[in-house]
Design a protein around this motif. Structure first.
Motif, short mmCIF file in Angstrom:
data_model
loop_
_atom_site.label_atom_id
_atom_site.label_comp_id
_atom_site.label_asym_id
_atom_site.label_seq_id
_atom_site.Cartn_x
_atom_site.Cartn_y
_atom_site.Cartn_z
N ALA A 135 7.88 -5.07 -10.49
CA ALA A 135 7.02 -4.68 -9.37
C ALA A 135 7.74 -3.67 -8.48
O ALA A 135 8.94 -3.77 -8.24
CB ALA A 135 6.63 -5.91 -8.56
N PHE A 155 2.71 -4.21 -8.87
CA PHE A 155 2.74 -3.56 -10.18
C PHE A 155 3.67 -2.35 -10.13
O PHE A 155 4.37 -2.12 -9.15
CB PHE A 155 1.33 -3.13 -10.58
CG PHE A 155 0.31 -4.23 -10.51
CD1 PHE A 155 0.34 -5.27 -11.44
CD2 PHE A 155 -0.68 -4.24 -9.53
CE1 PHE A 155 -0.60 -6.30 -11.38
CE2 PHE A 155 -1.62 -5.26 -9.47
CZ PHE A 155 -1.58 -6.29 -10.40
N ASN A 156 3.65 -1.58 -11.20
CA ASN A 156 4.35 -0.30 -11.24
C ASN A 156 3.48 0.72 -11.98
O ASN A 156 2.35 0.40 -12.39
CB ASN A 156 5.73 -0.45 -11.89
CG ASN A 156 5.67 -1.04 -13.30
OD1 ASN A 156 4.91 -0.57 -14.15
ND2 ASN A 156 6.47 -2.08 -13.55
N SER A 157 3.98 1.90 -12.19
CA SER A 157 3.17 2.98 -12.78
C SER A 157 2.78 2.71 -14.22
O SER A 157 1.81 3.28 -14.71
CB SER A 157 3.92 4.31 -12.69
OG SER A 157 5.16 4.22 -13.40
N HIS A 212 3.32 2.09 -2.31
CA HIS A 212 1.88 1.83 -2.41
C HIS A 212 1.53 0.82 -3.50
O HIS A 212 0.37 0.42 -3.62
CB HIS A 212 1.13 3.14 -2.66
CG HIS A 212 1.59 3.91 -3.85
ND1 HIS A 212 2.81 4.54 -3.91
CD2 HIS A 212 0.99 4.15 -5.05
CE1 HIS A 212 2.94 5.14 -5.08
NE2 HIS A 212 1.85 4.91 -5.79
N TYR A 213 2.52 0.38 -4.28
CA TYR A 213 2.25 -0.65 -5.29
C TYR A 213 2.26 -2.06 -4.70
O TYR A 213 2.02 -3.04 -5.42
CB TYR A 213 3.27 -0.55 -6.43
CG TYR A 213 3.03 0.64 -7.32
CD1 TYR A 213 2.00 0.66 -8.25
CD2 TYR A 213 3.84 1.78 -7.21
CE1 TYR A 213 1.78 1.77 -9.06
CE2 TYR A 213 3.63 2.89 -8.02
CZ TYR A 213 2.59 2.88 -8.94
OH TYR A 213 2.37 3.98 -9.74
N ASN A 269 0.18 -1.07 -14.01
CA ASN A 269 -0.95 -1.16 -13.09
C ASN A 269 -2.27 -0.99 -13.84
O ASN A 269 -2.49 0.01 -14.52
CB ASN A 269 -0.84 -0.10 -12.00
CG ASN A 269 -1.97 -0.19 -10.98
OD1 ASN A 269 -2.28 -1.27 -10.48
ND2 ASN A 269 -2.59 0.94 -10.69
N THR A 310 -4.34 5.56 -0.46
CA THR A 310 -3.75 6.02 -1.72
C THR A 310 -4.87 6.52 -2.61
O THR A 310 -5.66 5.74 -3.16
CB THR A 310 -2.99 4.87 -2.42
OG1 THR A 310 -2.02 4.32 -1.53
CG2 THR A 310 -2.29 5.40 -3.67
N LEU A 315 -4.47 -2.21 -8.77
CA LEU A 315 -4.69 -1.91 -7.36
C LEU A 315 -5.90 -1.02 -7.11
O LEU A 315 -6.13 -0.60 -5.98
CB LEU A 315 -3.44 -1.26 -6.78
CG LEU A 315 -2.26 -2.24 -6.64
CD1 LEU A 315 -0.97 -1.49 -6.38
CD2 LEU A 315 -2.53 -3.26 -5.54
#
Length: 327
Positions: free
Chosen positions: A115, A124-126, A119-120, A129, A146, A164
């Motif tokens: 994580a 999550f991560n890129s 803005h996550y 997500n 965002t 998200l």
């Protein structure tokens, strides 16, 4: 002998009963007990508050109820109804900015591997997500805009499923008994309460938010039909996640209640928040601007002595008022 055999069998079955079945409800009227699983920069304060993030560190914080909750009777079964309510306050060092908000979450594990903050929101991560394999349900109180996640503004409430990009979203606020909508600023420092209710039979999710003194309103802010059965595992963990970058922000939880197949217990006798800390940055900035204006006015000869005194008095008053608002 037969009686003794029955007793032994009964004890055997009790020993192998799932422990999670025993956990169906809990309540925290303040967090003095310390019975939470914390990671990141989350901590419990001396006045019994759960502090997910502070104003000193740009990072993420998580807090989970330590035991798993039994959400279904079988892996492919129907998700039970559940109800939760919590009281929160978001306090930024800067009135016009904050970051990034907090999320009530239901997740397969307490540790959210990989994580990211920013803005996550510490969820999550890129790379993960939006993945279906996440099995995460969240209700976000988002205080930044965002574009990547399709946010409607920098002050909204959303229902998140595995990512998200909210499946339902609305500007933060509440509807009174007449149907009139009242805006709420999530990062105002005001103490507010959230209610999240899921009906396992109708598959309806409802989210309500209101100032603490208002109480739960009849009309919810968000209401949508969504079957959580494919999302939730048999046993899940419930808790909160938050992150602060780029603006250091206090994210507080004052109380929290949860219940499976019933209404979450009402919160009472919650701890109090301390006085709002003054922003040194804003105070220094206001003072410097006032001094620069004063020097320019004197050098230009545009102010007579009496006007200077009036202006100085007015400036000091404005600075005092600004400082008072920051407290």
């Amino acid at each position: 002998m037969f009686f003794n055999l029955v007793i032994l069998v009964a004890l055997f079955l009790v020993d192998f009963a799932p422990a999670s079945c025993e956990v169906g409800a809990f309540i925290y009227n303040g967090f003095q007990s310390g019975n939470l699983s914390l990671d990141g920069i989350a901590k419990l304060t001396s006045n019994d508050l759960l502090l997910l993030t502070d104003s000193k560190t740009k990072d993420q914080g998580h807090a989970f109820y330590p035991n798993p909750i039994h959400f279904k009777n079988s892996p492919n079964g129907t998700a039970f109804s559940f109800s939760t309510t919590f009281v929160f306050s978001i306090r930024s060092d800067y009135r016009s900015m904050s970051g990034h908000g907090l999320v009530f979450i239901i997740a397969p594990q307490r540790g959210l591997q990989g994580a990211m903050p920013n803005h996550y929101l510490g969820l999550f991560n890129s790379t993960n997500n939006g993945n279906r394999s996440n099995h995460v349900v969240g209700v976000e109180l988002d205080t930044t805009f965002t574009e990547e996640f399709g946010d409607i503004n920098e002050n909204h409430v959303g229902i998140d499923i595995n990512g998200l990009k909210s499946v339902a979203v609305h500007t933060a606020g509440y509807f009174d008994d007449t149907g009139l909508f009242h805006n709420l600023t999530l990062a105002s420092g005001q103490t507010m309460q959230v209610w999240v209710d899921y009906d396992g039979s109708t598959k309806q999710i409802k989210v309500t938010i209101a100032p603490l003194h208002v109480g739960k309103t009849v009309r919810s802010l968000l209401a949508m039909k969504y079957d959580l059965s494919p999302i939730l595992d048999q046993n899940m963990y419930v808790g909160f996640s938050s992150s602060t970058d780029p603006v250091p922000t206090h994210h507080y939880i004052l109380g929290w209640s949860f219940k499976i197949n019933g209404k979450a217990q009402e919160l009472s006798q919650l701890p109090r928040l301390g006085r709002r800390e003054e922003s040194r940055f804003l105070t220094i900035t206001l003072t410097l601007i006032s001094l620069v204006l004063l020097v320019v006015a004197i050098l230009s000869g545009s102010l007579c002595k009496k006007e200077e005194e009036v202006w100085l008095s007015s400036t000091r008053l404005k600075i005092g008022q600004a400082q008072a608002q920051l407290r």
